[in-house]
Design a protein around this motif. Sequence first.
Motif, PDB file in Angstrom:
ATOM      1  N   LEU A  16      -5.613   3.441   2.228  1.00 14.13           N
ATOM      2  CA  LEU A  16      -4.805   4.284   3.113  1.00 14.13           C
ATOM      3  C   LEU A  16      -5.556   5.532   3.555  1.00 14.13           C
ATOM      4  O   LEU A  16      -5.367   6.003   4.681  1.00 14.13           O
ATOM      5  CB  LEU A  16      -3.484   4.660   2.451  1.00 14.13           C
ATOM      6  CG  LEU A  16      -2.434   3.551   2.379  1.00 14.13           C
ATOM      7  CD1 LEU A  16      -1.112   4.095   1.848  1.00 14.13           C
ATOM      8  CD2 LEU A  16      -2.217   2.880   3.734  1.00 14.13           C
ATOM      9  N   ALA A  17      -6.418   6.061   2.700  1.00 16.52           N
ATOM     10  CA  ALA A  17      -7.261   7.178   3.129  1.00 16.52           C
ATOM     11  C   ALA A  17      -8.231   6.715   4.205  1.00 16.52           C
ATOM     12  O   ALA A  17      -8.441   7.406   5.209  1.00 16.52           O
ATOM     13  CB  ALA A  17      -8.027   7.758   1.934  1.00 16.52           C
ATOM     14  N   THR A  46      -2.628  -3.859  -2.929  1.00 16.19           N
ATOM     15  CA  THR A  46      -1.332  -4.535  -3.007  1.00 16.19           C
ATOM     16  C   THR A  46      -0.291  -3.725  -3.766  1.00 16.19           C
ATOM     17  O   THR A  46       0.878  -4.112  -3.808  1.00 16.19           O
ATOM     18  CB  THR A  46      -1.481  -5.924  -3.659  1.00 16.19           C
ATOM     19  OG1 THR A  46      -2.131  -5.782  -4.928  1.00 16.19           O
ATOM     20  CG2 THR A  46      -2.291  -6.854  -2.759  1.00 16.19           C
ATOM     21  N   ASP A  47      -0.686  -2.598  -4.354  1.00 16.14           N
ATOM     22  CA  ASP A  47       0.276  -1.733  -5.040  1.00 16.14           C
ATOM     23  C   ASP A  47       0.854  -0.645  -4.142  1.00 16.14           C
ATOM     24  O   ASP A  47       1.811   0.034  -4.519  1.00 16.14           O
ATOM     25  CB  ASP A  47      -0.382  -1.048  -6.257  1.00 16.14           C
ATOM     26  CG  ASP A  47      -0.653  -2.015  -7.396  1.00 16.14           C
ATOM     27  OD1 ASP A  47      -0.186  -3.173  -7.309  1.00 16.14           O
ATOM     28  OD2 ASP A  47      -1.343  -1.614  -8.351  1.00 16.14           O
ATOM     29  N   TYR A  48       0.278  -0.446  -2.980  1.00 12.92           N
ATOM     30  CA  TYR A  48       0.846   0.554  -2.072  1.00 12.92           C
ATOM     31  C   TYR A  48       2.260   0.147  -1.681  1.00 12.92           C
ATOM     32  O   TYR A  48       2.535  -1.030  -1.396  1.00 12.92           O
ATOM     33  CB  TYR A  48      -0.003   0.683  -0.805  1.00 12.92           C
ATOM     34  CG  TYR A  48      -1.271   1.478  -0.968  1.00 12.92           C
ATOM     35  CD1 TYR A  48      -1.246   2.825  -1.293  1.00 12.92           C
ATOM     36  CD2 TYR A  48      -2.515   0.864  -0.780  1.00 12.92           C
ATOM     37  CE1 TYR A  48      -2.411   3.554  -1.420  1.00 12.92           C
ATOM     38  CE2 TYR A  48      -3.692   1.587  -0.909  1.00 12.92           C
ATOM     39  CZ  TYR A  48      -3.640   2.932  -1.237  1.00 12.92           C
ATOM     40  OH  TYR A  48      -4.800   3.645  -1.368  1.00 12.92           O
ATOM     41  N   THR A  49       3.139   1.128  -1.627  1.00 14.37           N
ATOM     42  CA  THR A  49       4.518   0.884  -1.224  1.00 14.37           C
ATOM     43  C   THR A  49       4.712   1.257   0.243  1.00 14.37           C
ATOM     44  O   THR A  49       3.868   1.923   0.851  1.00 14.37           O
ATOM     45  CB  THR A  49       5.480   1.729  -2.069  1.00 14.37           C
ATOM     46  OG1 THR A  49       5.250   3.120  -1.775  1.00 14.37           O
ATOM     47  CG2 THR A  49       5.273   1.474  -3.563  1.00 14.37           C
ATOM     48  N   ALA A  50       5.838   0.842   0.786  1.00  9.68           N
ATOM     49  CA  ALA A  50       6.171   1.242   2.148  1.00  9.68           C
ATOM     50  C   ALA A  50       6.262   2.757   2.258  1.00  9.68           C
ATOM     51  O   ALA A  50       5.878   3.347   3.273  1.00  9.68           O
ATOM     52  CB  ALA A  50       7.486   0.592   2.575  1.00  9.68           C
ATOM     53  N   GLU A  51       6.747   3.392   1.186  1.00  6.34           N
ATOM     54  CA  GLU A  51       6.847   4.862   1.185  1.00  6.34           C
ATOM     55  C   GLU A  51       5.461   5.504   1.184  1.00  6.34           C
ATOM     56  O   GLU A  51       5.242   6.519   1.858  1.00  6.34           O
ATOM     57  CB  GLU A  51       7.660   5.337  -0.019  1.00  6.34           C
ATOM     58  CG  GLU A  51       9.139   4.999   0.037  1.00  6.34           C
ATOM     59  CD  GLU A  51       9.432   3.534  -0.262  1.00  6.34           C
ATOM     60  OE1 GLU A  51       8.558   2.828  -0.843  1.00  6.34           O
ATOM     61  OE2 GLU A  51      10.529   3.073   0.129  1.00  6.34           O
ATOM     62  N   ASP A  52       4.516   4.939   0.419  1.00  6.95           N
ATOM     63  CA  ASP A  52       3.136   5.432   0.449  1.00  6.95           C
ATOM     64  C   ASP A  52       2.576   5.361   1.870  1.00  6.95           C
ATOM     65  O   ASP A  52       1.975   6.312   2.372  1.00  6.95           O
ATOM     66  CB  ASP A  52       2.229   4.599  -0.464  1.00  6.95           C
ATOM     67  CG  ASP A  52       2.537   4.753  -1.938  1.00  6.95           C
ATOM     68  OD1 ASP A  52       3.077   5.807  -2.338  1.00  6.95           O
ATOM     69  OD2 ASP A  52       2.239   3.806  -2.698  1.00  6.95           O
ATOM     70  N   PHE A  53       2.771   4.215   2.503  1.00 10.86           N
ATOM     71  CA  PHE A  53       2.247   4.007   3.848  1.00 10.86           C
ATOM     72  C   PHE A  53       2.859   4.997   4.833  1.00 10.86           C
ATOM     73  O   PHE A  53       2.140   5.662   5.593  1.00 10.86           O
ATOM     74  CB  PHE A  53       2.517   2.568   4.288  1.00 10.86           C
ATOM     75  CG  PHE A  53       2.110   2.273   5.701  1.00 10.86           C
ATOM     76  CD1 PHE A  53       0.778   2.062   6.022  1.00 10.86           C
ATOM     77  CD2 PHE A  53       3.055   2.208   6.713  1.00 10.86           C
ATOM     78  CE1 PHE A  53       0.393   1.794   7.328  1.00 10.86           C
ATOM     79  CE2 PHE A  53       2.677   1.939   8.017  1.00 10.86           C
ATOM     80  CZ  PHE A  53       1.348   1.736   8.326  1.00 10.86           C
ATOM     81  N   GLN A  54       4.177   5.106   4.813  1.00 13.50           N
ATOM     82  CA  GLN A  54       4.836   6.004   5.755  1.00 13.50           C
ATOM     83  C   GLN A  54       4.439   7.454   5.521  1.00 13.50           C
ATOM     84  O   GLN A  54       4.230   8.216   6.477  1.00 13.50           O
ATOM     85  CB  GLN A  54       6.361   5.847   5.651  1.00 13.50           C
ATOM     86  CG  GLN A  54       6.888   4.499   6.116  1.00 13.50           C
ATOM     87  CD  GLN A  54       6.601   4.233   7.587  1.00 13.50           C
ATOM     88  OE1 GLN A  54       6.451   5.148   8.384  1.00 13.50           O
ATOM     89  NE2 GLN A  54       6.511   2.965   7.956  1.00 13.50           N
TER      90      GLN A  54
END
Length: 236
Positions: free
Chosen positions: A146-147, A90-98
Amino acid sequence: MSNERKVAIVTGASQGIGAALVKGFRDRNYRVAATSRSITQGSDPDVLAIPGDIADPETAERVVREALARFGRVDTLLNNAGIFIAKPFTDYTAEDFQGKIATNLAGFFHITQQAARVMLAQGSGHIVSITTSLTDQAVAGVPTVLANLTKGGINSATKALAIEYATQGIRVNAVSPGIIKTPMHAPQRHEFLANLHPVKRLGEVKDIVDAVLFLEGASFVTGEILHVDGGQSAGH
């Protein structure tokens, strides 16, 4: 220029595993097209440095085009470029994802598609991707969704492509490392990270290079996810 010697493309080639892969293939007398955002041309005429963001389709097209223009062929693609972000989900940001999708997935997709077209025309080739054993065994206390999402997708795509190209002279494999001692990991975390492997040590860059070079010479191996992880994928 003669195009009889084999040619490898290496992404994420400026440091760590990527730089070691360039050296490993040069030691086997391959010519190499090496790409990363920050790479610069050195003195070796058999290494062509091509700077660019591998997530950009134009970079992928340019790397393959320039490799062909300089060396006349593409025999092996090494999809090494990748970024790793360990955070609670839940700490991942949209920028992390993109960022992860761009580098890890788009970076795989675009250059693999470009290289595969060349290999299909040649009737031969080998595609190898560097993924992670975290896709097989999540580790408590090391949140890495994400990995898993991106590199796990590449593992699956590796098998799908291996079957798609099985009768067309192209092999497709992956190397699935544990945690490797590279500049990505601060020395003060080495002991903690080493203990995540059953063998209680970090892997060395050479371990990954050796695995890739094994696959390069293993003509009857395709669709393989080769774990080089100190037993991490086997269990804890």
